[in-house]
Structures are given as structure tokens and as C-alpha cells.
Design a protein around this motif. Structure first.
Motif, PDB file in Angstrom:
ATOM      1  N   LYS A  78      42.764  31.606  26.225  1.00 17.87           N
ATOM      2  CA  LYS A  78      41.526  31.730  25.459  1.00 17.87           C
ATOM      3  C   LYS A  78      41.896  31.873  23.995  1.00 17.87           C
ATOM      4  CE  LYS A  78      37.048  34.039  25.184  1.00 17.87           C
ATOM      5  NZ  LYS A  78      36.321  32.791  25.502  1.00 17.87           N
ATOM      6  N   THR A  79      41.122  31.216  23.119  1.00 18.94           N
ATOM      7  CA  THR A  79      41.360  31.326  21.688  1.00 18.94           C
ATOM      8  C   THR A  79      40.078  31.717  20.974  1.00 18.94           C
ATOM      9  OG1 THR A  79      43.060  29.596  21.790  1.00 18.94           O
ATOM     10  CG2 THR A  79      42.184  30.145  19.616  1.00 18.94           C
ATOM     11  N   LEU A  80      40.178  32.706  20.101  1.00 19.38           N
ATOM     12  CA  LEU A  80      39.052  33.136  19.277  1.00 19.38           C
ATOM     13  C   LEU A  80      39.408  32.924  17.812  1.00 19.38           C
ATOM     14  CD1 LEU A  80      38.243  36.569  20.979  1.00 19.38           C
ATOM     15  CD2 LEU A  80      37.090  34.394  21.378  1.00 19.38           C
ATOM     16  N   PHE A  81      38.485  32.351  17.062  1.00 19.30           N
ATOM     17  CA  PHE A  81      38.645  32.222  15.620  1.00 19.30           C
ATOM     18  C   PHE A  81      37.790  33.301  14.969  1.00 19.30           C
ATOM     19  CE2 PHE A  81      39.937  28.135  17.216  1.00 19.30           C
ATOM     20  CZ  PHE A  81      40.988  27.764  16.374  1.00 19.30           C
ATOM     21  N   ILE A  82      38.450  34.238  14.311  1.00 25.82           N
ATOM     22  CA  ILE A  82      37.776  35.370  13.682  1.00 25.82           C
ATOM     23  C   ILE A  82      37.620  35.064  12.193  1.00 25.82           C
ATOM     24  CG2 ILE A  82      37.737  37.863  13.402  1.00 25.82           C
ATOM     25  CD1 ILE A  82      37.851  36.942  16.330  1.00 25.82           C
ATOM     26  N   SER A  83      36.380  34.926  11.740  1.00 25.51           N
ATOM     27  CA  SER A  83      36.111  34.505  10.378  1.00 25.51           C
ATOM     28  C   SER A  83      35.307  35.565   9.634  1.00 25.51           C
ATOM     29  CB  SER A  83      35.366  33.170  10.387  1.00 25.51           C
ATOM     30  OG  SER A  83      35.204  32.667   9.087  1.00 25.51           O
ATOM     31  N   ASP A  84      34.970  35.249   8.375  1.00 29.83           N
ATOM     32  CA  ASP A  84      34.155  36.174   7.589  1.00 29.83           C
ATOM     33  C   ASP A  84      32.672  35.852   7.675  1.00 29.83           C
ATOM     34  OD1 ASP A  84      34.302  33.830   6.176  1.00 29.83           O
ATOM     35  OD2 ASP A  84      35.254  34.696   4.403  1.00 29.83           O
ATOM     36  N   GLN A  85      32.341  34.869   8.520  1.00 21.50           N
ATOM     37  CA  GLN A  85      30.946  34.604   8.833  1.00 21.50           C
ATOM     38  C   GLN A  85      30.871  33.809  10.132  1.00 21.50           C
ATOM     39  OE1 GLN A  85      30.028  32.370   5.157  1.00 21.50           O
ATOM     40  NE2 GLN A  85      29.543  30.619   6.444  1.00 21.50           N
ATOM     41  N   ASP A  86      29.773  33.963  10.862  1.00 19.56           N
ATOM     42  CA  ASP A  86      29.595  33.256  12.134  1.00 19.56           C
ATOM     43  C   ASP A  86      29.448  31.761  11.910  1.00 19.56           C
ATOM     44  OD1 ASP A  86      29.644  35.323  14.138  1.00 19.56           O
ATOM     45  OD2 ASP A  86      27.693  35.986  13.393  1.00 19.56           O
ATOM     46  N   ASN A  87      29.973  30.988  12.848  1.00 29.15           N
ATOM     47  CA  ASN A  87      29.773  29.547  12.870  1.00 29.15           C
ATOM     48  C   ASN A  87      29.714  29.121  14.326  1.00 29.15           C
ATOM     49  OD1 ASN A  87      30.317  26.659  12.961  1.00 29.15           O
ATOM     50  ND2 ASN A  87      30.862  26.807  10.802  1.00 29.15           N
ATOM     51  N   SER A  88      28.521  28.912  14.829  1.00 35.66           N
ATOM     52  CA  SER A  88      28.328  28.626  16.250  1.00 35.66           C
ATOM     53  C   SER A  88      28.804  27.233  16.633  1.00 35.66           C
ATOM     54  CB  SER A  88      26.851  28.791  16.625  1.00 35.66           C
ATOM     55  OG  SER A  88      26.046  27.919  15.849  1.00 35.66           O
ATOM     56  N   THR A  89      28.937  26.346  15.663  1.00 31.25           N
ATOM     57  CA  THR A  89      29.356  24.973  15.939  1.00 31.25           C
ATOM     58  C   THR A  89      30.860  24.882  16.125  1.00 31.25           C
ATOM     59  OG1 THR A  89      27.514  24.133  14.615  1.00 31.25           O
ATOM     60  CG2 THR A  89      29.299  22.585  15.106  1.00 31.25           C
ATOM     61  N   PHE A  90      31.623  25.589  15.303  1.00 37.44           N
ATOM     62  CA  PHE A  90      33.089  25.436  15.341  1.00 37.44           C
ATOM     63  C   PHE A  90      33.677  25.781  16.698  1.00 37.44           C
ATOM     64  CE2 PHE A  90      37.451  26.676  14.440  1.00 37.44           C
ATOM     65  CZ  PHE A  90      37.896  25.570  13.733  1.00 37.44           C
ATOM     66  N   PRO A  91      33.549  26.915  17.357  1.00 36.81           N
ATOM     67  CA  PRO A  91      32.857  28.122  16.890  1.00 36.81           C
ATOM     68  C   PRO A  91      33.841  29.133  16.288  1.00 36.81           C
ATOM     69  CG  PRO A  91      33.286  28.299  19.231  1.00 36.81           C
ATOM     70  CD  PRO A  91      33.887  26.999  18.787  1.00 36.81           C
ATOM     71  N   ALA A  92      33.287  29.974  15.407  1.00 41.01           N
ATOM     72  CA  ALA A  92      34.020  31.105  14.845  1.00 41.01           C
ATOM     73  C   ALA A  92      33.076  32.297  14.834  1.00 41.01           C
ATOM     74  CB  ALA A  92      34.502  30.792  13.429  1.00 41.01           C
ATOM     75  N   ILE A  93      33.643  33.482  14.929  1.00 37.70           N
ATOM     76  CA  ILE A  93      32.786  34.663  15.011  1.00 37.70           C
ATOM     77  C   ILE A  93      33.094  35.638  13.877  1.00 37.70           C
ATOM     78  CG2 ILE A  93      32.468  34.492  17.508  1.00 37.70           C
ATOM     79  CD1 ILE A  93      34.528  36.690  17.872  1.00 37.70           C
ATOM     80  N   TYR A  94      32.056  36.314  13.439  1.00 39.73           N
ATOM     81  CA  TYR A  94      32.181  37.400  12.477  1.00 39.73           C
ATOM     82  C   TYR A  94      31.952  38.703  13.232  1.00 39.73           C
ATOM     83  CZ  TYR A  94      30.901  40.798   8.918  1.00 39.73           C
ATOM     84  OH  TYR A  94      30.830  41.934   8.157  1.00 39.73           O
ATOM     85  N   LEU A  95      32.834  39.653  13.028  1.00 36.81           N
ATOM     86  CA  LEU A  95      32.723  40.943  13.704  1.00 36.81           C
ATOM     87  C   LEU A  95      32.216  41.996  12.730  1.00 36.81           C
ATOM     88  CD1 LEU A  95      36.107  40.856  15.662  1.00 36.81           C
ATOM     89  CD2 LEU A  95      33.820  40.388  16.576  1.00 36.81           C
ATOM     90  N   PRO A  96      31.244  42.798  13.127  1.00 39.35           N
ATOM     91  CA  PRO A  96      30.737  43.872  12.257  1.00 39.35           C
ATOM     92  C   PRO A  96      31.867  44.777  11.785  1.00 39.35           C
ATOM     93  CG  PRO A  96      29.341  43.623  14.183  1.00 39.35           C
ATOM     94  CD  PRO A  96      30.541  42.755  14.424  1.00 39.35           C
ATOM     95  N   GLY A  97      31.830  45.127  10.517  1.00 44.09           N
ATOM     96  CA  GLY A  97      32.858  45.990   9.952  1.00 44.09           C
ATOM     97  C   GLY A  97      33.961  45.257   9.227  1.00 44.09           C
ATOM     98  N   VAL A  98      33.973  43.911   9.317  1.00 45.16           N
ATOM     99  CA  VAL A  98      35.001  43.116   8.646  1.00 45.16           C
ATOM    100  C   VAL A  98      34.634  42.947   7.180  1.00 45.16           C
ATOM    101  CG1 VAL A  98      36.050  40.837   8.460  1.00 45.16           C
ATOM    102  CG2 VAL A  98      35.753  41.889  10.713  1.00 45.16           C
ATOM    103  N   VAL A  99      35.577  43.256   6.302  1.00 44.96           N
ATOM    104  CA  VAL A  99      35.390  43.081   4.868  1.00 44.96           C
ATOM    105  C   VAL A  99      35.770  41.652   4.493  1.00 44.96           C
ATOM    106  CG1 VAL A  99      36.139  43.830   2.573  1.00 44.96           C
ATOM    107  CG2 VAL A  99      35.891  45.504   4.429  1.00 44.96           C
ATOM    108  N   LYS A 100      34.918  40.975   3.763  1.00 45.56           N
ATOM    109  CA  LYS A 100      35.172  39.587   3.394  1.00 45.56           C
ATOM    110  C   LYS A 100      36.250  39.506   2.322  1.00 45.56           C
ATOM    111  CE  LYS A 100      30.600  37.883   4.645  1.00 45.56           C
ATOM    112  NZ  LYS A 100      29.408  37.110   4.216  1.00 45.56           N
TER     113      LYS A 100
END
Length: 324
Positions: free
Chosen positions: A83-105
Motif C-alpha cells: 500500500k502506498t500513501l502520498f501525504i501532501s499539504d492539501q487533499d487531492n482526490s484525483t491523484f490521490p494525496a491526503i492532507y492530515l490535520p495538524g500538518v504545517v504547510k
């Protein structure tokens, strides 16, 4: 002209390193990547590799790198993780990438991104997977070599994996300074039990003073090493049988040729630099999108006719079949 020369040099380094990872010496004594594939072939025939060594890879990226660096990761090595997760500074449902609460940009927020990523993995994937690997979006991972390293004692007969995921383990490019930690850019992997212990620290069940988990910014790889140290988890040995590193902090040409490291690296590295590229290499760092595609082709598709004839089954076949 200068850029062309630099790129040409990088290409030569990539092809040379891919050769060391893929070309074999004889039918009885095989080295490098295809040697690992042969062991995995036997392993797959005896047990379920996906159930024995299941790895979640999480790639730390940002919105501006999503369609360049992160896309190259997505199109090359990432699908070989379980499984691979892309952790970003904002959500992108198409890519997909996720933004997690508490992450500083921003780049300074990498520490908060790492803390929140591990907490997310603990909450959602602890019981489903065995190992949890953090990388940057310019890290290249040979996933089969990672799995081989983590579980190689179980590749023959029915022995348990060399590294039990229900024991605390922490592997990467070992730096011996600042209390001891592993390079963030080279990627590092922790076991399920290490993640349990890390969550205890993050949740304030153990002293957070050294760990500083609640800081919003900081040097991510140093701080995660401190947090794991508070949890009683220290960096493990990641050298091959010839004393060469499996996880690499730098670009391929630097690691292969071994003579262009910055001065600080000689003080930081627990293993003396310049010993060359291991045939069982797991990661490289500072790999740009163009080089990442070239490296992936060189390792997984380029090979001699002799090797293609002898290797009727490849680990790629297994991954394709397992996804049908």
C-alpha cells in the motif's frame, strides 16, 4: 553543454548501478537484483510473500510536486509496495494525496507531517501490515530488495522472517551523531511493534521531552530518531555482507563512484563512505523524475538475453498476477 554533461554522467551512473543490481554471474552463483528475484521465486512457491512481508510506503510530498516528483514515484516503484500513501499539504482526490490535520504547510512542516503520518498509520493500518516505510518524493526504492532484507531468512524452507515485525526494529541509512538516527531522504522503515511504541510516545504515555512530538517544525529525521530512542528503538544494521550500505542518502553517481560526498557526511555516517553501490541496494535519494524513470527501466526491464532466458518467472509476474 554543462547540463548535458551532468545528465550524461548521471545516466552512466544509473546504468552502471542498475547493471550491478541486475546482471548475474552464473547459474549457480547469482548476485544482485535478479538473485533476490530468484530467492523470491522460491519463496513465493512455498508461502505467500504478500502475507509474510507486507509493507506500507508513505511518500511525503506537497501540492507543487504532485504532478512531477510524486507522479514519477507513483508511476515507478510505488505500486510494488503493498500500500502506498502520498501525504501532501492539501487533499487531492484525483491523484490521490491526503492532507492530515495538524500538518504545517511548507518545507519546515515536514516534522509535523511525519508525526501525523505515523499516527495515521497506527490508527488505520497497524494490524493489517507489518512494516511502515517513510520516503521523500525524490527517493527511489527497490521494493523487492526491501522485502528481501526484511524477510530473507524465511525465503528458504519455512523459517520465520529474519526481522520479526512484532519486535521493535528501525532501519535506514545510519547516522551516528546527534544521538543516532537514520537519514530521512534515504528513507527508513519501522516494524509494527516499533510503531506501537512510537505511538505510546506521541500519545504522552512516555516522556516526550527528548522527542518533542508536539513541535510544529524541526529536523524530521533527527527528531524521529529521538522519539524512537525514547521508545527504546535504535537503528539496526543495514549493511550487506561486504559492509556496503543498503540505504543511500545521495544521488546514484555519488554513491556508485563514491568520491563526491560533502564534508559533513564523513562525520555523520556510521559506515565509512565510499564503499560503492551494494548489489542489494534498497534506496537512493535526490533522484529527479527523469532519472527515476530511467532507473526503473534499467532495473526492471533492461537485461541480457541470457538472463531473460533463464528467468522464466520474475517478481514482476508475481505482482501482476496477485493484482488480477
Amino acid at each position: 553543454m554543462k547540463k548535458q554533461i551532468i545528465f550524461a554522467s548521471a545516466c552512466v551512473a544509473i546504468l552502471f548501478c542498475a547493471w550491478t543490481l541486475s546482471i548475474t554471474t552464473s547459474s549457480t552463483s547469482r548476485k544482485g537484483y535478479f538473485g533476490a528475484k530468484r530467492l523470491f521465486q522460491n519463496y513465493v512457491s512455498q508461502t505467500d510473500v504478500k502475507s509474510m512481508v507486507k509493507v506500507v510506503c508513505f511518500v511525503e510530498t506537497c501540492a507543487e510536486n504532485l504532478e512531477t516528483r510524486a507522479l514519477s514515484v507513483k508511476n515507478t516503484w510505488a505500486p510494488r509496495c503493498d500500500k502506498t500513501l502520498f501525504i501532501s499539504d492539501q487533499d487531492n482526490s484525483t491523484f490521490p494525496a491526503i492532507y492530515l490535520p495538524g500538518v504545517v504547510k511548507g518545507y519546515g512542516g515536514i516534522w509535523s507531517k511525519t508525526v501525523q503520518s505515523f499516527r495515521h498509520l497506527y490508527k488505520n493500518y497497524l494490524n493489517e501490515y507489518h512494516w511502515f516505510m517513510k520516503t521523500d518524493d525524490d527517493t527511489y526504492v527497490v521494493v523487492e530488495n526491501l522485502k528481501y532484507f526484511l524477510g530473507k531468512d524465511s525465503l528458504s524452507m519455512h523459517n520465520p522472517p529474519k526481522h520479526n515485525p512484532d519486535e521493535p526494529h528501525y532501519f535506514g541509512k545510519h547516522f551516528s551523531v546527534l544521538g543516532g538516527y537514520t537519514s530521512g531522504g534515504a528513507g527508513y522503515v519501522i516494524s509494527r511493534e516499533a510503531l506501537r511504541k512510537l505511538e505510546d510516545v506521541f500519545a504522552n504515555k512516555r516522556s516526550p521531552k527528548k522527542c518533542e512530538a508536539h513541535k510544529k517544525t524541526g529536523t524530521e529525521d533527527v527528531l524521529i530518531g529521538r522519539c524512537l530512542d525514547v521508545a527504546g528503538v535504535r537503528p539496526g544494521n543495514t549493511l550487506d555482507s561486504q559492509g556496503r550500505d543498503l540505504f543511500h542518502s545521495f544521488h546514484l553517481d555519488t554513491e556508485v563512484i563514491g568520491d563526491n560526498f560533502p564534508g559533513w557526511y564523513y562525520q555523520y555516517s556510521a559506515n565509512p563512505p565510499g564503499r560503492g553501490c551494494s548489489n542489494e541496494t534498497i534506496t537512493f535519494h535526490y533522484v529527479n523524475p527523469r532519472e527515476m524513470r530511467l532507473l526503473d527501466f534499467s532495473i526492471y526491464q533492461l537485461g541480457s538475453f541470457r538472463d531473460r532466458e533463464k528467468q522464466k518467472f520474475t517478481i514482476n509476474d508475481f505482482y501482476v498476477k496477485s493484482r488480477r
